[in-house]
Design an enzyme around this catalytic site. Sequence first.
Site, short mmCIF file in Angstrom:
data_model
loop_
_atom_site.label_atom_id
_atom_site.label_comp_id
_atom_site.label_asym_id
_atom_site.label_seq_id
_atom_site.Cartn_x
_atom_site.Cartn_y
_atom_site.Cartn_z
N TRP A 31 58.25 0.17 -21.02
CA TRP A 31 58.33 1.61 -21.27
C TRP A 31 57.98 1.90 -22.72
O TRP A 31 58.38 1.16 -23.61
CB TRP A 31 59.74 2.11 -20.97
N GLU A 67 66.46 -3.35 -18.29
CA GLU A 67 66.27 -4.71 -17.81
C GLU A 67 66.30 -5.76 -18.93
O GLU A 67 66.20 -6.96 -18.68
CB GLU A 67 64.95 -4.83 -17.04
N GLU A 94 65.51 14.89 -20.98
CA GLU A 94 66.23 16.14 -20.71
C GLU A 94 67.66 15.89 -20.23
O GLU A 94 68.52 16.76 -20.29
CB GLU A 94 65.48 16.97 -19.66
N HIS A 97 70.25 10.28 -19.16
CA HIS A 97 69.79 8.95 -18.74
C HIS A 97 69.67 7.99 -19.92
O HIS A 97 70.07 6.83 -19.84
CB HIS A 97 68.45 9.09 -18.03
N1 LIG Z 1 63.22 6.43 -20.12
C1 LIG Z 1 63.10 5.14 -20.59
C2 LIG Z 1 63.34 4.03 -19.78
N2 LIG Z 1 63.70 4.19 -18.48
C3 LIG Z 1 63.64 3.11 -17.51
C4 LIG Z 1 64.88 2.20 -17.56
O1 LIG Z 1 64.90 1.38 -18.71
C5 LIG Z 1 64.91 1.30 -16.33
O2 LIG Z 1 63.73 0.51 -16.31
C6 LIG Z 1 65.02 2.10 -15.04
O3 LIG Z 1 66.16 2.94 -15.12
C7 LIG Z 1 65.15 1.18 -13.82
O4 LIG Z 1 66.25 0.31 -13.98
N3 LIG Z 1 63.26 2.79 -20.29
C8 LIG Z 1 62.90 2.59 -21.61
O5 LIG Z 1 62.82 1.44 -22.06
N4 LIG Z 1 62.65 3.68 -22.41
C9 LIG Z 1 62.74 4.95 -21.94
O6 LIG Z 1 62.50 5.92 -22.71
C1 LIG Z 2 65.52 7.59 -21.12
C2 LIG Z 2 64.78 7.96 -19.90
O1 LIG Z 2 64.84 7.31 -18.85
C3 LIG Z 2 64.12 9.29 -19.94
O2 LIG Z 2 62.72 9.11 -20.01
C4 LIG Z 2 64.45 10.07 -18.70
O3 LIG Z 2 64.06 11.38 -19.00
P1 LIG Z 2 64.90 12.58 -18.38
O4 LIG Z 2 66.31 12.46 -18.99
O5 LIG Z 2 64.19 13.83 -18.86
O6 LIG Z 2 64.88 12.41 -16.89
#
Ligand SMILES: Nc1c(NC[C@H](O)[C@H](O)[C@H](O)CO)[nH]c(=O)[nH]c1=O
Ligand SMILES: CC(=O)[C@@H](O)COP(=O)(O)O
Length: 159
Positions: A31, A67, A94, A97
Amino acid sequence: MSSADKNLSVFTTDGLPDITHKKFVIVVAEWNSDVTEALFQGAYKTLVDHGAQTQNILRANVPGSFELSFGSQVYAQKADVDAVIAIGCVIQGETKHNDYINHAVAHGLTDVALKYNKPVIFGVLTPNTLQQALDRAGGIHGNKGDEAAITAIKMLSLQ
Ligand SMILES: Nc1c(NC[C@H](O)[C@H](O)[C@H](O)CO)[nH]c(=O)[nH]c1=O
Ligand SMILES: CC(=O)[C@@H](O)COP(=O)(O)O
């Protein structure tokens, strides 16, 4: 103290251990790959610049920062691995998460380090914006990857 007050790529190197024969694994989240690639390059270069051999630096990719804990555990459990560096960038969205990911990764990496009794470094940016991330991945505030690598080296002096 914020990164604005202390550049991430400026650090003391007094008393660093000899890492000629130390093995490192850098686990990289895919990501925000523009950012995590810059962090990886900083970590890799810092390890080499301070004596690590290229054949002793392994890279593993995981889908996202959540992960990183499991990916780090896969390598931390190996007897021939001396330190693990976890690289990621979790940008606030937003919803909440990002909070859940950040807390999970911080606790997860700590647990792995304590379970396998070896350094597992939190090289994860948790910025509010992409610009804040870029500023800390080789920008005006230095490179978090540099900091993570030198931290791994310094922690090896404890053993
Ligand atoms: N939004 C971001 C993520 N989201 C994905 C999670 O880390 C993970 O892979 C998913 O929830 C499935 O388990 N990851 C990042 O490294 N950075 C982000 O901004
Ligand atoms: C940190 C994340 O997974 C992020 O990209 C998710 O974005 P949102 O909180 O707008 O669904």
